[in-house]
Design an enzyme around this catalytic site. Structure first.
Site, PDB file in Angstrom:
ATOM      1  N   GLU A 111      10.728  -7.442 -10.582  1.00  0.00           N
ATOM      2  CA  GLU A 111      11.060  -6.372 -11.526  1.00  0.00           C
ATOM      3  C   GLU A 111      12.557  -6.141 -11.549  1.00  0.00           C
ATOM      4  O   GLU A 111      13.254  -6.484 -10.610  1.00  0.00           O
ATOM      5  CB  GLU A 111      10.354  -5.074 -11.076  1.00  0.00           C
ATOM      6  CG  GLU A 111       8.845  -5.214 -11.081  1.00  0.00           C
ATOM      7  CD  GLU A 111       8.158  -4.199 -10.168  1.00  0.00           C
ATOM      8  OE1 GLU A 111       8.691  -3.104  -9.972  1.00  0.00           O
ATOM      9  OE2 GLU A 111       7.077  -4.541  -9.654  1.00  0.00           O
ATOM     10  N   LYS A 113      15.816  -3.840 -11.223  1.00  0.00           N
ATOM     11  CA  LYS A 113      16.141  -2.636 -10.464  1.00  0.00           C
ATOM     12  C   LYS A 113      16.964  -1.726 -11.369  1.00  0.00           C
ATOM     13  O   LYS A 113      18.137  -1.984 -11.633  1.00  0.00           O
ATOM     14  CB  LYS A 113      16.920  -2.998  -9.198  1.00  0.00           C
ATOM     15  CG  LYS A 113      17.099  -1.837  -8.244  1.00  0.00           C
ATOM     16  CD  LYS A 113      17.615  -2.320  -6.902  1.00  0.00           C
ATOM     17  CE  LYS A 113      17.666  -1.211  -5.872  1.00  0.00           C
ATOM     18  NZ  LYS A 113      18.625  -0.160  -6.176  1.00  0.00           N
ATOM     19  N   ASP A 115      19.019   1.378 -12.621  1.00  0.00           N
ATOM     20  CA  ASP A 115      20.009   2.181 -11.919  1.00  0.00           C
ATOM     21  C   ASP A 115      20.054   3.591 -12.489  1.00  0.00           C
ATOM     22  O   ASP A 115      20.664   3.842 -13.514  1.00  0.00           O
ATOM     23  CB  ASP A 115      21.377   1.504 -12.053  1.00  0.00           C
ATOM     24  CG  ASP A 115      22.309   1.932 -10.948  1.00  0.00           C
ATOM     25  OD1 ASP A 115      21.853   2.594  -9.995  1.00  0.00           O
ATOM     26  OD2 ASP A 115      23.504   1.597 -11.029  1.00  0.00           O
ATOM     27  N   TYR A 222       7.628   2.205 -12.051  1.00  0.00           N
ATOM     28  CA  TYR A 222       7.413   0.937 -11.371  1.00  0.00           C
ATOM     29  C   TYR A 222       6.367   0.936 -10.275  1.00  0.00           C
ATOM     30  O   TYR A 222       6.057  -0.106  -9.748  1.00  0.00           O
ATOM     31  CB  TYR A 222       8.730   0.397 -10.812  1.00  0.00           C
ATOM     32  CG  TYR A 222       9.492   1.393  -9.965  1.00  0.00           C
ATOM     33  CD1 TYR A 222       9.031   1.752  -8.695  1.00  0.00           C
ATOM     34  CD2 TYR A 222      10.655   1.990 -10.439  1.00  0.00           C
ATOM     35  CE1 TYR A 222       9.721   2.678  -7.935  1.00  0.00           C
ATOM     36  CE2 TYR A 222      11.340   2.916  -9.671  1.00  0.00           C
ATOM     37  CZ  TYR A 222      10.871   3.256  -8.425  1.00  0.00           C
ATOM     38  OH  TYR A 222      11.539   4.176  -7.684  1.00  0.00           O
ATOM     39  N   LYS A 285       8.565  -7.800  -4.958  1.00  0.00           N
ATOM     40  CA  LYS A 285       7.505  -7.142  -4.194  1.00  0.00           C
ATOM     41  C   LYS A 285       6.362  -8.104  -3.946  1.00  0.00           C
ATOM     42  O   LYS A 285       5.951  -8.817  -4.872  1.00  0.00           O
ATOM     43  CB  LYS A 285       6.969  -5.929  -4.975  1.00  0.00           C
ATOM     44  CG  LYS A 285       8.016  -4.894  -5.261  1.00  0.00           C
ATOM     45  CD  LYS A 285       7.521  -3.801  -6.201  1.00  0.00           C
ATOM     46  CE  LYS A 285       8.659  -2.848  -6.515  1.00  0.00           C
ATOM     47  NZ  LYS A 285       8.335  -1.901  -7.582  1.00  0.00           N
ATOM     48  N   LYS A 309      20.582  -7.672  -4.947  1.00  0.00           N
ATOM     49  CA  LYS A 309      21.655  -7.026  -5.704  1.00  0.00           C
ATOM     50  C   LYS A 309      22.461  -8.062  -6.467  1.00  0.00           C
ATOM     51  O   LYS A 309      22.903  -9.050  -5.881  1.00  0.00           O
ATOM     52  CB  LYS A 309      22.589  -6.290  -4.740  1.00  0.00           C
ATOM     53  CG  LYS A 309      21.944  -5.103  -4.068  1.00  0.00           C
ATOM     54  CD  LYS A 309      22.039  -3.869  -4.947  1.00  0.00           C
ATOM     55  CE  LYS A 309      21.490  -2.681  -4.193  1.00  0.00           C
ATOM     56  NZ  LYS A 309      22.218  -1.465  -4.311  1.00  0.00           N
ATOM     57  N   CYS A 403      54.368  17.732 -17.340  1.00  0.00           N
ATOM     58  CA  CYS A 403      53.838  16.920 -18.431  1.00  0.00           C
ATOM     59  C   CYS A 403      54.803  15.774 -18.748  1.00  0.00           C
ATOM     60  O   CYS A 403      55.997  16.012 -18.950  1.00  0.00           O
ATOM     61  CB  CYS A 403      53.633  17.793 -19.663  1.00  0.00           C
ATOM     62  SG  CYS A 403      53.104  16.848 -21.103  1.00  0.00           S
ATOM     63  N   CYS A 406      56.336  16.547 -22.410  1.00  0.00           N
ATOM     64  CA  CYS A 406      57.122  17.723 -22.779  1.00  0.00           C
ATOM     65  C   CYS A 406      57.712  18.445 -21.568  1.00  0.00           C
ATOM     66  O   CYS A 406      58.320  19.507 -21.717  1.00  0.00           O
ATOM     67  CB  CYS A 406      56.284  18.684 -23.621  1.00  0.00           C
ATOM     68  SG  CYS A 406      55.056  19.568 -22.662  1.00  0.00           S
ATOM     69  N   CYS A 421      48.304  20.255 -19.539  1.00  0.00           N
ATOM     70  CA  CYS A 421      49.607  20.701 -19.995  1.00  0.00           C
ATOM     71  C   CYS A 421      49.350  21.924 -20.864  1.00  0.00           C
ATOM     72  O   CYS A 421      48.664  21.844 -21.874  1.00  0.00           O
ATOM     73  CB  CYS A 421      50.290  19.619 -20.833  1.00  0.00           C
ATOM     74  SG  CYS A 421      51.709  20.278 -21.732  1.00  0.00           S
ATOM     75  N   CYS A 427      53.723  20.439 -27.289  1.00  0.00           N
ATOM     76  CA  CYS A 427      53.551  19.148 -26.633  1.00  0.00           C
ATOM     77  C   CYS A 427      53.113  18.099 -27.668  1.00  0.00           C
ATOM     78  O   CYS A 427      52.041  18.217 -28.255  1.00  0.00           O
ATOM     79  CB  CYS A 427      52.517  19.313 -25.529  1.00  0.00           C
ATOM     80  SG  CYS A 427      52.287  17.840 -24.540  1.00  0.00           S
TER      81      CYS A 427
HETATM   82  P1  AMP Z   1      18.314   2.005  -2.782  1.00  0.00           P
HETATM   83  O1  AMP Z   1      18.556   3.344  -3.397  1.00  0.00           O
HETATM   84  O2  AMP Z   1      19.436   1.046  -2.949  1.00  0.00           O
HETATM   85  O3  AMP Z   1      17.746   2.096  -1.389  1.00  0.00           O
HETATM   86  O4  AMP Z   1      17.183   1.335  -3.666  1.00  0.00           O
HETATM   87  C1  AMP Z   1      15.919   1.896  -3.726  1.00  0.00           C
HETATM   88  C2  AMP Z   1      15.722   2.540  -5.036  1.00  0.00           C
HETATM   89  O5  AMP Z   1      15.713   1.606  -6.092  1.00  0.00           O
HETATM   90  C3  AMP Z   1      14.393   3.192  -5.143  1.00  0.00           C
HETATM   91  O6  AMP Z   1      14.392   4.468  -4.571  1.00  0.00           O
HETATM   92  C4  AMP Z   1      14.176   3.264  -6.624  1.00  0.00           C
HETATM   93  O7  AMP Z   1      14.634   4.516  -7.084  1.00  0.00           O
HETATM   94  C5  AMP Z   1      15.102   2.224  -7.205  1.00  0.00           C
HETATM   95  N1  AMP Z   1      14.402   1.250  -8.046  1.00  0.00           N
HETATM   96  C6  AMP Z   1      14.837   0.864  -9.274  1.00  0.00           C
HETATM   97  N2  AMP Z   1      14.014  -0.023  -9.832  1.00  0.00           N
HETATM   98  C7  AMP Z   1      13.011  -0.217  -8.973  1.00  0.00           C
HETATM   99  C8  AMP Z   1      11.830  -1.020  -9.007  1.00  0.00           C
HETATM  100  N3  AMP Z   1      11.554  -1.832 -10.044  1.00  0.00           N
HETATM  101  N4  AMP Z   1      11.006  -0.967  -7.936  1.00  0.00           N
HETATM  102  C9  AMP Z   1      11.297  -0.171  -6.885  1.00  0.00           C
HETATM  103  N5  AMP Z   1      12.388   0.615  -6.800  1.00  0.00           N
HETATM  104  C10 AMP Z   1      13.245   0.598  -7.825  1.00  0.00           C
HETATM  105 ZN    ZN Z   2      52.975  18.527 -22.532  1.00  0.00          ZN
END
Ligand code: AMP
Ligand code: ZN
Length: 666
Positions: A111, A113, A115, A222, A285, A309, A403, A406, A421, A427
């Site tokens: 899957e 990841k 952010d 997920y 997983k 990563k 600044c 000015c 400023c 300005c």
């Molecule tokens: P970390 O914060 O680096 O420890 O990574 C773990 C976090 O990745 C988890 O707490 C999830 O919030 C996030 N995460 C994002 N995508 C996934 C995914 N597909 N499966 C599991 N965790 C995920």
């Molecule tokens: Zn200024």
């Protein structure tokens, strides 16, 4: 059908339409139709509070305020993930797994990841009951009210779900929504957000859920946690979650072995840049849930899963100098000037440094070798200094105190990240920025005049504020660089034409801090003239829909300044629209004068707003609730029986839509 069934049916219809739109991205009805249905439901719910449901689609607009977020213990701990950075790391991981499981074939759910901010959402009998942030993994904050405003999260599930379970996912802010939010902030002179992830997690902790509802957040799910699930593997779990109505991205893939996992990684390492949201890796997983159980957990993370990563695209280069930019509102932004370097397919020469704290935190000095990274934001950022390469005689960076444009001493208010400023009227970049904002498309929309020409006009002493634009003559402009007769004419004509721009846009164009397009509309509609707005008190302003103290104060400050008043008076003499011009309706009559109407339900020929307008255009008044002063009720479909009863009791004439039209045409 009785009222309760009607309400129920509207709710499931709306749930389904939300699902089509936000999860499947395949809307089946127009936004207008959706809004009509939602309105109808809302009215029925108002008339019948006994059928209130906290999970009704009407609740998604938010409004609930959470002053203190309650701490809640997770039923099942929310673990972290171990990280890996190479194929070797993954091979080692598989070896460790095989030690426990023996030499069985293992397939993997691969899957992306996502952010953002992790969330755990509990469902009871198919209804969303609680949403809790990850916190320290054992307990987090109850952010249920805020989570319910995210449209892709189902409030009511479909299919055969267990009575009680939780689902885990990530709250994210897709790039497009993030850019749009930032654009709007920049337009009203606010500091934009740094990146989508922090904005998403910050949104979860806003006190006013109506504010959260306005943010274009999304939730990608997920994993299901609980008992009695009808599946044996993670991958089937994802499909099941989709069947119940959750958004579990389809990019996930089942890999028969590590070789296929590597393929998945290589593919997304490149293609992730085309996704509409930010990802920072892949999560792998062990697919079989039985195996997962056998593998168990370490103190921090599951043994059956690992994150890979992506190497964020990073380069090192030399910081040549730091310059300081002054924005339209006077905010100072430090900018790093770098030795040019290639990064993610573009040449990078500049990076954002945000503010003084950032510089201090990283101890960035001119001459340093710095690491630059491209994240979700447009301008790359400096993430660290390579201390080993620091030149011997490097000097600590002293943030400027005056600044750069000015020389006025900078100020930094309590709680603000940026220096300002305060020389608002003297300005140059502030003056130029304000005029540029004034002429921009959503403001006065002046054709034939661009941002650079404004700067040129200012430098040549031809304009000092936006009112000066209206005094420009072709003879004055012609001698300027790159000006020809035609372009000079266009400029002057464009300025003249802007006198037709309606008041609400003019109000936005004035560039009052925190007064964006929407707020300007609200204020214009409420006060109707700039004079009325000028005279409004703080208390009065706060009473206007959606105007808070911060905006109100800013408006008061703006009109409290004599220079602003003088400029506005000049705009007035030039013929700029400073009040709302009520359109005269040729069909207007006085046939309803002295009569009060209440409008209830949904209609076929009219939208509710048009209906109200028709009443007002003909001299009638529209009341909001039924009382002894009401003369007529125009009743559409779905008018609640409580209202009906009240109307009958008071002896008020009830008009059907047809009857109203007949009356209108009589
Ligand atoms: P970390 O914060 O680096 O420890 O990574 C773990 C976090 O990745 C988890 O707490 C999830 O919030 C996030 N995460 C994002 N995508 C996934 C995914 N597909 N499966 C599991 N965790 C995920
Ligand atoms: Zn200024």
């Amino acid at each position: 059908m009785n009222i309760q069934d009607t309400i129920q049916q509207l709710r499931s219809e709306l749930d389904q339409h939300n699902y089509n739109y936000y999860v499947l991205d395949q809307p089946q009805i127009s936004d207008f139709e959706f809004d009509q249905k939602l309105k109808a439901l809302h009215e029925l719910e108002l008339a019948h509070p006994e059928f209130f449901d906290p999970n009704s689609p009407t609740q998604r607009v938010g409004g609930a305020i959470t002053k203190n977020f309650q701490t809640v213990v997770h039923d099942y701990r929310m673990y972290s993930l171990d990280n890996s950075y190479s194929k070797e790391d993954l091979l080692d991981w598989e070896t460790r797994i095989q030690k426990v499981l023996g030499n069985v074939p293992i397939d993997y759910s691969c899957e992306l990841k996502y952010d953002g901010a992790s969330i755990s959402i509990t469902y009871e009998n198919g209804k969303l009951s609680k949403a809790v942030t990850r916190g320290d993994g054992f307990q987090g904050d109850d952010v249920t009210n805020n989570i319910k405003t995210i449209k892709s999260i189902p409030l009511q599930l479909k299919g055969n779900y267990p009575e009680y379970f939780a689902i885990r996912g990530e709250i994210i802010l897709p790039f497009a929504g993030f850019e749009k939010m930032n654009q709007e902030l920049i337009e009203i002179g606010e500091t934009p957000f740094a990146n989508p992830r922090n904005t998403a997690s910050g949104s979860l902790k806003l006190q006013d859920s109506a504010e959260v509802a306005k943010r274009p957040l999304d939730c990608l799910l997920y994993s299901l946690v609980g008992n009695n699930f009808p599946f044996q593997s993670q991958f089937e779990g994802l499909q099941t979650a989709r069947d119940w109505g959750f958004k579990a991205p389809k990019e996930a893939k089942l890999a028969k072995n590590l070789a296929e996992v590597f393929e998945f990684i290589s593919y997304w390492d490149v293609h992730r840049h085309q996704l509409p949201y930010e990802t920072d890796g892949v999560v792998i997983k062990v697919n079989n849930l039985q195996y997962q159980e056998e593998l168990g957990y370490t103190a921090k993370s599951p043994r059956w899963a690992i994150a890979y990563k992506f190497k964020s695209e990073q380069v090192s280069t030399i910081l040549e100098s730091i310059s300081y930019q002054v924005g339209r509102t006077g905010a100072i932004t430090p900018v790093a000037n770098l030795m040019a370097v290639q990064l993610a397919g573009t040449v990078v020469k500049r990076a954002s440094l945000h503010n003084a704290d950032q510089i201090e935190k990283l101890d960035i000095r001119v001459g340093d070798t710095v690491f630059v990274e491209k994240g979700g934001e447009i301008i790359p950022k400096i993430i660290a200094v390579d201390l080993e390469k620091r030149p011997e005689k490097s000097e600590v960076t002293c943030y400027i105190t005056a600044c750069p444009e000015c020389q006025t001493s900078l100020v930094r208010s309590e709680g603000e990240a940026n220096h300002y400023c305060p020389n608002f009227y003297g300005c140059p970049p502030q003056i130029i920025g304000r005029i540029q904002h004034f002429i921009s498309r959503k403001a006065m929309d002046i054709e034939g005049l661009g941002g650079e020409t404004v700067a040129l006009l200012f430098k040549n002493g031809l304009v000092h504020n936006y009112a000066d634009l209206y005094d420009l003559t072709i003879e004055q402009i012609l001698p300027l660089e790159r000006m020809a007769q035609k372009s000079a004419e266009n400029l002057v004509n464009g300025v003249a034409k802007s006198k037709e721009i309606p008041f609400e846009s003019v109000l936005f164009a004035l560039g009052i801090r925190f007064v964006g397009e929407t707020v300007a509309k609200k204020l214009a509609k409420h006060y109707k003239t700039i004079t009325a707005l000028e005279q409004a008190s703080l208390e009065d302003l706060i009473l206007v829909d959606e105007i808070g103290e911060r905006i109100a104060k800013s408006v008061i400050d703006f009109f409290g300044n004599d220079e602003n008043i003088a400029i506005i008076e000049r705009l007035r003499t030039k013929g700029v629209q400073l009040e709302i011009v009520e359109k005269v309706n040729p069909n207007a009559t006085t046939k309803f004068s002295g009569k009060t109407f209440v409008v209830s339900g949904v209609f076929e020929q009219f939208s509710r707003d048009d209906l109200k307008k028709a009443i007002e255009d003909n001299g009638g008044k529209v009341g909001s609730s039924i009382s002894s002063k009401t003369d007529y009720i125009v009743a559409g479909d779905n008018m609640g029986p409580a209202k009906l009863e009240k109307a009958t009791k008071l002896g008020i004439t009830i008009l059907s839509e047809m009857a109203f039209i007949t009356l209108l045409q009589s």
